[in-house]
Design a protein around this motif. Sequence first.
Motif, PDB file in Angstrom:
ATOM      1  N   ARG A  41       0.820  -1.215   0.000  1.00 37.70           N
ATOM      2  CA  ARG A  41       0.000   0.000   0.000  1.00 37.70           C
ATOM      3  C   ARG A  41       0.850   1.259   0.000  1.00 37.70           C
ATOM      4  NH1 ARG A  41      -4.813  -0.669  -1.621  1.00 37.70           N
ATOM      5  NH2 ARG A  41      -5.444   1.110  -0.419  1.00 37.70           N
ATOM      6  N   THR A  58      10.199   1.568   5.337  1.00 41.53           N
ATOM      7  CA  THR A  58       8.932   1.231   5.975  1.00 41.53           C
ATOM      8  C   THR A  58       7.940   0.864   4.878  1.00 41.53           C
ATOM      9  OG1 THR A  58       9.367   2.825   7.742  1.00 41.53           O
ATOM     10  CG2 THR A  58       7.092   2.052   7.497  1.00 41.53           C
ATOM     11  N   ASP A  60       4.016  -0.632   4.077  1.00 39.33           N
ATOM     12  CA  ASP A  60       2.673  -0.967   4.539  1.00 39.33           C
ATOM     13  C   ASP A  60       2.100  -1.997   3.577  1.00 39.33           C
ATOM     14  OD1 ASP A  60       2.773   0.850   6.672  1.00 39.33           O
ATOM     15  OD2 ASP A  60       2.111   2.490   5.381  1.00 39.33           O
ATOM     16  N   GLN A  62      -1.003  -4.826   2.687  1.00 42.08           N
ATOM     17  CA  GLN A  62      -2.382  -5.278   2.895  1.00 42.08           C
ATOM     18  C   GLN A  62      -2.496  -6.692   2.357  1.00 42.08           C
ATOM     19  OE1 GLN A  62      -5.564  -2.705   1.514  1.00 42.08           O
ATOM     20  NE2 GLN A  62      -6.871  -4.457   1.090  1.00 42.08           N
ATOM     21  N   GLU A  99      -1.335  -3.182  11.895  1.00 42.48           N
ATOM     22  CA  GLU A  99      -1.958  -1.858  11.883  1.00 42.48           C
ATOM     23  C   GLU A  99      -3.476  -1.950  11.853  1.00 42.48           C
ATOM     24  OE1 GLU A  99      -0.233   1.327  11.819  1.00 42.48           O
ATOM     25  OE2 GLU A  99       1.304  -0.046  12.558  1.00 42.48           O
ATOM     26  N   LEU A 115      -3.742  -5.512   7.759  1.00 41.34           N
ATOM     27  CA  LEU A 115      -2.829  -4.436   7.403  1.00 41.34           C
ATOM     28  C   LEU A 115      -1.590  -4.538   8.283  1.00 41.34           C
ATOM     29  CD1 LEU A 115      -5.417  -1.530   7.218  1.00 41.34           C
ATOM     30  CD2 LEU A 115      -4.445  -2.798   5.310  1.00 41.34           C
ATOM     31  N   ARG A 117       2.608  -3.288   9.027  1.00 46.56           N
ATOM     32  CA  ARG A 117       3.688  -2.319   8.809  1.00 46.56           C
ATOM     33  C   ARG A 117       4.987  -3.063   9.085  1.00 46.56           C
ATOM     34  NH1 ARG A 117       3.238   3.664  10.278  1.00 46.56           N
ATOM     35  NH2 ARG A 117       2.214   3.469   8.284  1.00 46.56           N
TER      36      ARG A 117
END
Length: 122
Positions: A41, A58, A60, A62, A99, A115, A117
Motif C-alpha cells: 500500500r 517502511t 505498509d 495489505q 496496523e 494491514l 507495517r
Amino acid sequence: MTWLTSLVEQLVQTIRGEAGIPVYVGWRPATIIPVAILQIRNCEITPLDLSANIHLITADVQIDFWHSSAKECDETVEKTLAALERARDSLGIFFLGVEGLADVGDEKAFRKMLLLRLKTVK
C-alpha cells in the motif's frame, strides 16, 4: 528496490507455505476460494546515513484472505501472523506491526483484511 521485490516474494512464499492457499500479488477480485491477495500500500525510504548508503525502509502491506467459513479465515490469518513472526529475521525485518484487522463484507465468501507495517534498515 530489490529489497521490496524480494520481500514480496518471501511474503508470498511464507503465506502460501503456512496457509496452503494460492497467493496473488496486486488487487484482483477473488475468483477462487480460499485465496490471499497481497498488496504493497505504501513504501517510504528515509536516509539514515548518506555516506554509508543506509536507509530506513517502511512498507505498509495489505493482505486480504477469502475463505468459505469465518473460522477458516480467522485460522488462516492466525497461522500467517505466526509464520511471519517466525520469519522476521530471515525477511530482514526488525519491526512487524499489525496496523489493522477487519472483517470485510463480501457476497461470495468470508473475507478478512490484514494491514501490516514492516520496517528494515538497508
